[in-house]
Enzyme design. Sequence first.
Site, PDB file in Angstrom:
ATOM      1  N   TYR A   1       0.844  -1.194   0.000  1.00 44.57           N
ATOM      2  CA  TYR A   1       0.000   0.000   0.000  1.00 44.57           C
ATOM      3  C   TYR A   1       0.880   1.244   0.000  1.00 44.57           C
ATOM      4  CZ  TYR A   1      -3.425   3.441   1.638  1.00 44.57           C
ATOM      5  OH  TYR A   1      -4.237   4.541   1.753  1.00 44.57           O
TER       6      TYR A   1
ATOM      7  N   ASP B   1       9.224   2.942   0.096  1.00 45.32           N
ATOM      8  CA  ASP B   1       8.151   3.621   0.801  1.00 45.32           C
ATOM      9  C   ASP B   1       8.320   3.298   2.274  1.00 45.32           C
ATOM     10  OD1 ASP B   1       5.888   4.449   2.045  1.00 45.32           O
ATOM     11  OD2 ASP B   1       4.483   3.509   0.635  1.00 45.32           O
TER      12      ASP B   1
ATOM     13  N   LYS C   1       3.968   9.439   8.689  1.00 49.23           N
ATOM     14  CA  LYS C   1       3.611   8.943  10.031  1.00 49.23           C
ATOM     15  C   LYS C   1       4.464   9.495  11.177  1.00 49.23           C
ATOM     16  CE  LYS C   1       1.312   4.785   8.373  1.00 49.23           C
ATOM     17  NZ  LYS C   1      -0.110   4.834   8.610  1.00 49.23           N
TER      18      LYS C   1
HETATM   19  C1  LIG Z   1       3.512   2.281   3.414  1.00 50.38           C
HETATM   20  C2  LIG Z   1       2.547   3.421   3.331  1.00 50.38           C
HETATM   21  N1  LIG Z   1       2.655   4.301   2.331  1.00 50.38           N
HETATM   22  C3  LIG Z   1       1.842   5.362   2.209  1.00 50.38           C
HETATM   23  C4  LIG Z   1       0.823   5.556   3.109  1.00 50.38           C
HETATM   24  C5  LIG Z   1      -0.089   6.732   2.966  1.00 50.38           C
HETATM   25  O1  LIG Z   1       0.157   7.633   4.008  1.00 50.38           O
HETATM   26  P1  LIG Z   1      -0.992   8.678   4.467  1.00 50.38           P
HETATM   27  O2  LIG Z   1      -2.068   7.862   5.085  1.00 50.38           O
HETATM   28  O3  LIG Z   1      -0.277   9.583   5.427  1.00 50.38           O
HETATM   29  O4  LIG Z   1      -1.410   9.400   3.255  1.00 50.38           O
HETATM   30  C6  LIG Z   1       0.657   4.656   4.171  1.00 50.38           C
HETATM   31  C7  LIG Z   1      -0.431   4.821   5.146  1.00 50.38           C
HETATM   32  O5  LIG Z   1      -0.763   3.957   5.915  1.00 50.38           O
HETATM   33  C8  LIG Z   1       1.543   3.563   4.285  1.00 50.38           C
HETATM   34  O6  LIG Z   1       1.428   2.683   5.269  1.00 50.38           O
END
Ligand SMILES: Cc1ncc(COP(=O)(O)O)c(C=O)c1O
Length: 455
Positions: A155, A253, A281
Amino acid sequence: MKVKADLHHRFIEKTAASRQWFERAQKVIPGGVTANIKYFDPYPLVMASGSGARLIDTDGNRYIDYNLCYGALMLGHGHPVIQKAVNEQWDQMGTTVTGTPHYLEVEMAEKLVSLYPGMDQVRFTNSGLEATMFALRLATAWRGRNTIAKCSGHYHGGYDQVLVSVQQGEVDENGFPAVTADSKGLSAYWRENTVVLPFNDWERTEALLIRNHERLGAVILEPVQSGFLPPERDYLLRLREFTTLYGIPLIFDEVKTGFRLGLSGAQGRYGVIPDLTALGKVLGGGFPVGAVGGRQEIMEICSPTEKGDILTLGRSGHGEDVLFHSGTYNGHPSVMAAGMATIRVLEEPGVYERVEQEAFFLRQGMEEILDRHGVPGYTMGDGTIFNLVMPTDKGYRSTNLLQGDKTLRQRLDFALLEEGIYLKPMSRFSLSTAHTHEVVKETLTLFEEGVKKIK
Ligand SMILES: Cc1ncc(COP(=O)(O)O)c(C=O)c1O
């Protein structure tokens, strides 16, 4: 509202106020939630306050929080140093935001460059979603190709380009993951221009990369899938070797793993350095944030100093000379202050060791309790985040949580909510510096009561 009376009976009895709030919310907010991830059946709990490792809901029920805003709160709720840092920022600047460059974003960028081996330069965004989106734009623009490769089950935020094969499901007859849409309204373009890789399966990943490398502008992955399925280091190393050989930017990521697997994230932990890194986060200390850092050569393509962009007035610039990146609240001073305060606490010697020790103690304790009560289950993770898999038959281990016994896991999750352990059903456990040994021991007592209920 779907209410499975057997599963949710006591939950419903204890949470009348949450239910009322949810019913009110549903009238003005689709599904009653402002982010789909926050929904669960029969309705999500509406929280009233938090402190340290604990949350209190609108009915006055108390919980030990293992969701921690999906892992963001590495120092727990309401840490005094964060409150102090935000107040000081306001006092010093006299405002929350100047709308100009300021010292805090420079200090934060310097800090990230010093901690993350893959970062020469940094830009800030307001969310993890924006960070991965910007990282992909930088990579594909720099490489001059639009197709990306991502891993099945990973994700990267809620936007079209990466809402492909997030649900780890089908594979074809040769074991290659299917390319599937994960949202309504997704143009076929995104499926056609995405290569979906099987995480931790180098043989099939390599075959897909060899077949597609000429059209790839970026490879993006969560170094730890969903924050709890660790990579095989060899998989990361080979991916790094391949992408270097063919000049394809590799993006980690690290929205979940950044400041969770130590101060330098997964790249520090596993010793594999990406070209670009997305953070979010924990970096915001409880405020909305994202950041992209990476190799100077790639990062610099968004710089407006040499060539004007569409918003650079009075300069002879062409829209396509620069990779456009902007945002009213990017690098917000209060967020930077909260993030810097968080990092300062995390930099104190022994902090990560302590939280990881408690995570280990909790995992061991949960597994021992499950075993003692004859309930199949094991934990999976690295560092301060893990998940609980409840296999359909004992002895079976899978890396795919979906292949576990979801009904049993859900029953346990509701039993835990009733006992006072907060976790979004089916979600992972995150710990914080506020999860002391005492808190974890208390959790194990509550966990055992929950397990007894589902036996
Ligand atoms: C690995 C990863 N990338 C991107 C995101 C997206 O971040 P946001 O919810 O701050 O937009 C998340 C959110 O849980 C994530 O876990």
